[in-house]
Design a protein around this motif. Structure first.
Motif, PDB file in Angstrom:
ATOM      1  N   GLY A 159       0.819  -1.210   0.000  1.00 41.87           N
ATOM      2  CA  GLY A 159       0.000   0.000   0.000  1.00 41.87           C
ATOM      3  C   GLY A 159       0.850   1.255   0.000  1.00 41.87           C
ATOM      4  N   GLY A 239      -6.168  11.214  -5.888  1.00 46.63           N
ATOM      5  CA  GLY A 239      -6.161   9.922  -5.213  1.00 46.63           C
ATOM      6  C   GLY A 239      -5.866   8.790  -6.181  1.00 46.63           C
ATOM      7  N   ASP A 240      -5.335   7.703  -5.653  1.00 43.07           N
ATOM      8  CA  ASP A 240      -4.920   6.581  -6.499  1.00 43.07           C
ATOM      9  C   ASP A 240      -6.091   5.949  -7.244  1.00 43.07           C
ATOM     10  OD1 ASP A 240      -2.492   7.141  -5.427  1.00 43.07           O
ATOM     11  OD2 ASP A 240      -2.072   5.106  -4.701  1.00 43.07           O
ATOM     12  N   GLU A 241      -7.206   5.769  -6.565  1.00 48.08           N
ATOM     13  CA  GLU A 241      -8.345   5.115  -7.213  1.00 48.08           C
ATOM     14  C   GLU A 241      -8.887   5.970  -8.355  1.00 48.08           C
ATOM     15  OE1 GLU A 241     -11.327   4.084  -4.425  1.00 48.08           O
ATOM     16  OE2 GLU A 241     -10.051   2.693  -3.282  1.00 48.08           O
ATOM     17  N   THR A 242      -9.000   7.258  -8.119  1.00 48.62           N
ATOM     18  CA  THR A 242      -9.477   8.158  -9.175  1.00 48.62           C
ATOM     19  C   THR A 242      -8.495   8.194 -10.327  1.00 48.62           C
ATOM     20  OG1 THR A 242     -10.587   9.518  -7.518  1.00 48.62           O
ATOM     21  CG2 THR A 242     -10.217  10.506  -9.675  1.00 48.62           C
ATOM     22  N   ALA A 244      -6.373   5.864 -11.238  1.00 54.27           N
ATOM     23  CA  ALA A 244      -6.461   4.602 -11.979  1.00 54.27           C
ATOM     24  C   ALA A 244      -7.691   4.586 -12.870  1.00 54.27           C
ATOM     25  CB  ALA A 244      -6.486   3.429 -11.007  1.00 54.27           C
ATOM     26  N   GLY A 245      -8.799   5.142 -12.367  1.00 54.54           N
ATOM     27  CA  GLY A 245     -10.018   5.211 -13.165  1.00 54.54           C
ATOM     28  C   GLY A 245      -9.863   6.105 -14.386  1.00 54.54           C
ATOM     29  N   ASP A 249      -1.469   4.985 -14.124  1.00 52.50           N
ATOM     30  CA  ASP A 249      -0.912   3.994 -13.211  1.00 52.50           C
ATOM     31  C   ASP A 249      -0.173   4.742 -12.103  1.00 52.50           C
ATOM     32  OD1 ASP A 249       0.516   2.068 -11.839  1.00 52.50           O
ATOM     33  OD2 ASP A 249       1.110   0.966 -13.638  1.00 52.50           O
ATOM     34  N   PRO A 250      -0.749   4.849 -10.891  1.00 52.86           N
ATOM     35  CA  PRO A 250      -0.125   5.668  -9.834  1.00 52.86           C
ATOM     36  C   PRO A 250       1.271   5.207  -9.450  1.00 52.86           C
ATOM     37  CG  PRO A 250      -2.393   5.109  -9.259  1.00 52.86           C
ATOM     38  CD  PRO A 250      -2.023   4.268 -10.439  1.00 52.86           C
ATOM     39  N   ASP A 251       1.479   3.896  -9.338  1.00 54.72           N
ATOM     40  CA  ASP A 251       2.790   3.389  -8.938  1.00 54.72           C
ATOM     41  C   ASP A 251       3.854   3.703  -9.987  1.00 54.72           C
ATOM     42  OD1 ASP A 251       1.942   2.409  -6.510  1.00 54.72           O
ATOM     43  OD2 ASP A 251       1.434   0.431  -7.308  1.00 54.72           O
TER      44      ASP A 251
END
Length: 351
Positions: A159, A239-242, A244-245, A249-251
Motif C-alpha cells: 500500500g 487519489g490513487d483510485e481516481t 487509476a479510473g 498507473d499511480p505506482d
C-alpha cells in the motif's frame, strides 16, 4: 496532514499575463543581480557588455567587462537555473505525496544529495572542478539512494500512504543530516571545513560558465518530462483510485517522479548546496494565482523560482559589506514568515 486541493477552475490570474510578467521580472532581476556588487555597474553598461559577447562584436577589455561577463553573469544565470529547478521539484514532490507541505528537504532527497556531494568533495572526487561532474553524479546517487530508502520504508507492508512517506522522509533526512555533520567534522583542514559548511547552507560563489551546462540540461529535461505528465499529475492529486479510473498507473507515475526529482535535486545540490524553502513556497504561491492545474503550475513555478532565487542571491551578496551570506540563511529568513502567513490563510479558509 492536509492533502493537496483538487484541480479547480476558480478565481485565477491569466497564465499568459503571469508568464509575461514573470519573464519581465526575471530579466529585471538578472540585470540587477549583475549590476550590483562591490563595484556597481550601470544597467545600460551591463547589457552593452552582454550584447557584445553574445554577438561576438569587438570587446572593450577592462575590469568591468571581466566583472560582468566572467563573474556576475554566470552566477546570475546559475541562480535562475537552480531556482527554476527547485520550483519544478517542489511542485512534483507535492503532487507525488499529495501534501502541500512536502519538499525535497522533507522527503530526505536534499539530505541524501548533500551527503553524496559532501562525500565526493571530502574524498576529492570533484578535484578537477570544485563542483564538477563527479560531484553532480555523487549528489544524484545520494538523492536516488535516500529516496529509495524512504520509499522502501514507506511501502513496508504494501500500500501507499502519503503521511507514512513524509514521516519516513523526515526520519531518513535527519539520519543522513547527522552523517553529513560527521563528515564535516572529520575534515582536517579548518579552512576547507568552513568552506564546506558554507556550501551546505547554500552558495553560488565561484560560479563559472563551465558549471552551467549540467544544471541547464537537467532543468530542461526535467521540465519537459514533468510537463508531459501534467495531466497525470492532476489525476494523481485526486487519489490513487481516481487516477487509476482515469487511466493513470499511480505506482508507475510515482517511480518516474521519483527518478526525475532525485536526478534534478542531485544536480541542483551539487552546484548550489542545499537551499531550503524555495521548493516549498513557490508552488504555494503559484497555486494561489493559477490554481492546481499542473499544465500551468509547472512552468509558472519554474519561472517564479528563477526570479525568487536570483533576487535572494543578490541580497545574499550585497546585504553585508564585509561578507557574503549563505543563500539558505536568506531563504529561511524570508521563507519562514511567508510560510506562516500562507498556513494562517489556509487555516482561516478551512474554518
Amino acid at each position: 496532514m492536509a492533502a493537496l486541493a483538487p484541480v479547480r477552475r476558480t478565481r485565477t490570474v491569466g497564465a499568459g499575463v503571469l508568464t509575461a510578467g514573470l519573464l519581465v521580472a526575471l530579466a529585471a532581476a538578472l540585470t540587477v543581480a549583475v549590476s550590483l556588487g562591490s563595484v556597481d555597474v550601470p544597467a545600460r553598461e551591463v547589457w552593452t557588455v552582454v550584447v557584445r559577447h553574445v554577438t561576438h562584436t569587438q570587446q572593450i577589455p577592462g575590469t568591468r567587462d571581466l566583472i560582468v561577463w566572467q563573474l556576475r553573469v554566470p552566477r546570475a544565470l546559475l541562480a535562475a537555473l537552480v531556482g527554476a529547478g527547485l520550483g519544478l521539484v517542489g511542485t512534483a514532490v507535492q503532487a507525488l505525496v499529495r501534501n502541500p507541505l512536502a519538499d525535497p528537504y522533507l522527503l530526505g532527497i536534499s539530505s541524501g544529495a548533500s551527503l553524496g556531494a559532501l562525500g565526493a568533495i571530502v574524498l576529492g572526487v570533484g578535484a578537477g572542478g570544485a563542483l564538477g561532474l563527479g560531484v553532480s553524479a555523487a549528489a544524484f546517487g545520494g538523492a536516488l539512494g535516500s529516496f529509495a530508502l524512504v520509499w522502501l520504508v514507506a511501502r513496508r507492508g504494501g500500500g501507499f500512504s502519503p503521511l507514512r512517506l513524509v514521516l519516513s522522509g523526515i526520519a531518513v533526512g535527519q539520519f543522513l543530516g547527522g552523517l553529513c555533520s560527521y563528515l564535516v567534522l572529520q575534515g582536517g583542514d579548518e579552512q576547507r571545513t568552513r568552506g564546506v559548511l558554507f556550501w551546505l547552507m547554500g552558495s553560488l560563489g565561484g560560479a563559472t560558465w563551465g558549471q552551467l551546462a549540467v544544471p541547464a540540461v537537467a532543468v530542461a529535461l526535467a521540465g519537459v518530462a514533468l510537463q508531459a505528465r501534467a495531466r497525470a499529475l492532476n489525476a494523481l492529486v485526486l487519489g490513487d483510485e481516481t487516477a487509476a479510473g482515469l487511466g493513470v498507473d499511480p505506482d508507475r507515475l510515482r517511480r518516474e517522479l521519483f527518478v526525475v526529482t532525485s536526478l534534478l535535486t542531485g544536480v541542483l545540490v551539487a552546484v548550489s548546496g542545499a537551499v531550503g524553502f524555495v521548493g516549498l513556497l513557490v508552488p504555494h504561491l503559484c497555486r494561489l494565482l493559477v490554481g492546481g492545474d499542473h499544465r500551468r503550475l509547472l512552468p509558472l513555478s519554474a519561472l517564479t523560482g528563477a526570479v525568487l532565487l536570483t533576487a535572494v542571491d543578490t541580497v545574499a551578496r550585497t546585504a553585508l559589506d564585509a561578507q557574503e551570506l549563505p543563500i539558505g540563511v536568506v531563504t529561511a529568513l524570508l521563507g519562514a514568515p511567508v510560510l506562516l502567513f500562507l498556513l494562517d490563510r489556509r487555516l482561516e479558509g478551512n474554518r
